[in-house]
Design an enzyme around this catalytic site. Structure first.
Site, PDB file in Angstrom:
ATOM      1  CG  ASP A  38      -1.758   1.223   1.364  1.00  0.00           C
ATOM      2  OD1 ASP A  38      -2.618   1.427   0.499  1.00  0.00           O
ATOM      3  OD2 ASP A  38      -1.554   1.995   2.334  1.00  0.00           O
TER       4      ASP A  38
ATOM      5  CD  GLU B  39      -2.373   2.888  -3.349  1.00  0.00           C
ATOM      6  OE1 GLU B  39      -3.383   3.569  -3.620  1.00  0.00           O
ATOM      7  OE2 GLU B  39      -2.101   2.511  -2.193  1.00  0.00           O
TER       8      GLU B  39
END
Length: 629
Positions: free
Chosen positions: A266, A301
């Protein structure tokens, strides 16, 4: 002694061995059965560099324990607890990971090529919100054609519900979903069906509630950097060695003890490290080492679109596998809904954008990006198409709206079907968000169960974030936002299994497109520079996929009105010599809720592209100088 993890509680002959890093403390005790009449306190011995360790005899799996630090009588959960049965504020429990009977020895792991990813949130994937209930639904995902499940974070967080990005006990699976062995049963069942499982992990910050790492060491956190969500982690400052060890152990732990096939990292732009070797590269290496003979998959990401993350380490990269492609999503949203506000303002959704995305992945690879008043992205023209994960929905983007509605509620059936065909047939790595395949009726909203004061701050922060959209910058728009802390906000986001029946045509379309992608040798190739494209109209374009010896494919996409191509001076439309084009798949198939597919090309009328549709075509023998559908 040999330990699976460098710190934590591990079962040994005669008892349990404990080890913890607490450099700010002079004394550490482990208390067994805290809060009970027979609680035992056992001092741990100090080691070098701030570690404490010791063995407690006569206990084993299932024993509850916590740490007492100096003269503080508050018991603290183990930072490396494998299980928090009462949540992050309660005691830890000793877990023996070696007792689970795995049956997946033959599962080969997950590579990048050929994947169709399915993002899911355990708490809302089923009404029950448990691993056991989700495991019963796995055959449906296998039947859909998904190949790898991407689980939103499961590390323990406070409260009864949440997205998981505020995890605080990084090694403990969230207790409301089930036990650690329930996680293992889920993964084992997925592997039995041929489905891979990768886990979303958050290594850029920890949650604000239940995060007690500072009680053990201030050094977990850095004051040199800031993130949008909390204190940055210390991967490069003084005494960062044990911090790096902690997160490297976590990355390997999910593969070793739960047989995950990889990780989704993330917000990697907020993982700061100026040391000689970036922590992301080291994490990548650790995942490969623990994976061993099994192929592993690591997806990142990265908002600024730094392509070095997926370049080989020997060429200065971090050695990860793939990157989320937000550019593609933003352009698709603009084309489907007309949105051009905030971060949608730099991708108006023109046909050329989709051609470029299919060929090159990111749309911004270093150009000026007016919304951020800066340049965006880095060069990636040489990267393989599979390295870009493409999607129309994900958890963030669905929730980044007033009502959390799915795309089918924001656009027409025809446009969405056409864009779905593009997403599932272009050479990137496609990803679906849970329920997308059957036009999920429930919304997906932001939800987080915090105490009153923190909940008020979260509610305010969420409202402020949404103000970047002009319609949400006023009281009327703000009034549409659901309260993230309200149980009904969470409950209304749970998938409705009846949507699979109610929207069977949408499900059939997704299933057939994935099968076409998997079984057709040209669509499945994902070859670098394996296609070209041309703009055919204001909202129409063609992609030509190059096969062996002229066995090409066409994908015609028209998001606008009916389009007659007379004349049609575009060589990509020309069939191979001596052949003609034949319809292979059409979004206008009545089986998908369409109105039937007219003749796409004829000697008399030329080319005709139905409005709001997509058509895939292949060459067949016959046709002389031209061809017809």
């Amino acid at each position: 002694m040999t330990r699976r993890l460098p710190v934590g509680a591990e079962i040994v002959a005669g008892g349990v061995h404990f080890r913890v890093w607490a450099p700010r403390r002079a004394r550490v005790q482990v208390v067994v059965a805290p809060g009970e009449a027979g609680a035992r306190r056992v001092p741990l011995s100090a080691e070098e560099r701030g570690y404490f360790s010791g063995q407690v005899e006569g206990i084993g799996a299932g024993a509850r324990y916590a740490f007492l630090l100096d003269d503080d009588e508050k018991p603290y959960a183990d930072p490396v607890s494998r299980w928090q049965p009462e949540g992050p504020h309660g005691p830890s429990e000793v877990i023996d990971p070696s007792t689970f009977a795995w049956t997946d020895a033959g599962f080969p792991g997950v590579g990048l090529r050929g994947q169709v990813i399915y993002e899911m949130h355990l708490g809302t994937f089923t009404k029950e919100g448990t691993w056991e209930a989700a495991a019963r639904r796995l055959p449906e995902l296998k039947d859909l054609g998904a190949t790898t499940l991407e689980l939103m974070p499961i590390a323990e967080f406070p409260g009864r519900f949440g997205w998981g990005y505020d995890g605080v006990c990084m090694f403990a699976p969230y207790h409301h979903y089930g036990t650690p062995d329930d996680v293992r049963r889920f993964v084992d069942r997925a592997h039995a069906l041929g489905l891979g499982v990768i886990l979303d992990v958050v290594y850029n910050h920890l949650g604000p509630d239940g995060n007690y790492l500072r009680q053990f060491a201030h050094d977990y956190f850095s004051e040199r950097y800031t993130t949008d969500w909390g204190e940055a982690l210390n991967f490069d400052g003084e005494r960062s060695g044990p911090v790096r060890e902690f997160f490297l152990a976590n990355a390997g732990y999910w593969l070793d003890e739960f047989h995950m096939d990889g990780l989704r990292l993330d917000a990697t732009q907020s993982i700061f490290d100026s040391s000689g070797e970036h922590i992301l590269a080291v994490i990548g290496r650790r995942v490969r080492e623990v994976g061993g003979a099994r192929t592993t998959l690591i997806i990142a990401e990265n908002e600024p679109q730094e392509t070095r993350l997926v370049r080989p380490t020997e060429k200065g990269g971090y050695g990860l596998d793939a990157l989320w492609n937000d550019d593609y999503h933003h352009g698709a949203m603009a084309a489907l809904t007309g949105r051009s506000q905030a971060y949608y303002s730099e991708t108006p959704g023109t046909p050329q954008e989709f051609i470029s995305a299919a060929k090159w992945g990111y749309l911004y690879q270093g150009q000026r990006y007016a919304w951020q008043k800066n340049r965006r992205g880095t060069a990636g023209l040489d990267l393989a198409p599979a390295k870009f994960v493409t999607f129309l929905e994900n958890h963030d983007q669905v929730a980044n709206s007033a009502r959390g509605l799915r795309l089918h509620a924001l656009t027409s059936r025809g446009r969405l079907a056409a864009m779905t065909a593009l997403t599932l047939l272009m050479p990137g790595t496609p990803m679906l968000f849970q329920g997308q395949e059957c036009a999920s009726s429930p919304p997906f909203l932001y939800f987080a169960d915090h105490g009153r004061d923190l909940a008020a701050l979260v509610r305010k922060g969420r409202a402020h974030f949404m103000e970047q959209f002009p319609n949400m910058a006023h009281d009327e728009g703000q009034g549409l936002l659901d309260d993230p802390a309200a149980p009904e906000t969470f409950e209304k986001c749970k998938l409705d299994p009846e949507d699979r029946v109610r929207h069977a045509s949408t499900l059939a379309m997704h299933r057939d497109l994935i099968a076409l992608r998997r079984e057709d040798p040209v669509f499945s190739a994902q070859r670098p520079r394996g296609l070209d494209g041309a703009v055919l109209g204001p909202e129409a374009f063609v992609l030509r996929y190059f096969g062996e010896e002229g066995d090409d494919r066409l994908l015609l996409v028209n998001l606008g009105r009916d389009l007659h191509l007379v004349p049609a001076p575009e060589p990509l439309l020309a069939p191979p010599s001596g052949m003609r084009w034949q319809v292979l798949w059409s979004s206008e198939d009545p089986h998908y809720g369409g109105d039937g597919t007219p003749s796409i090309e004829s000697e008399e009328e030329g080319w005709f592209l139905p409005g709001q549709s997509a058509v895939a075509m292949r060459p067949v023998m016959g046709g002389g100088r031209g061809g017809q559908g």
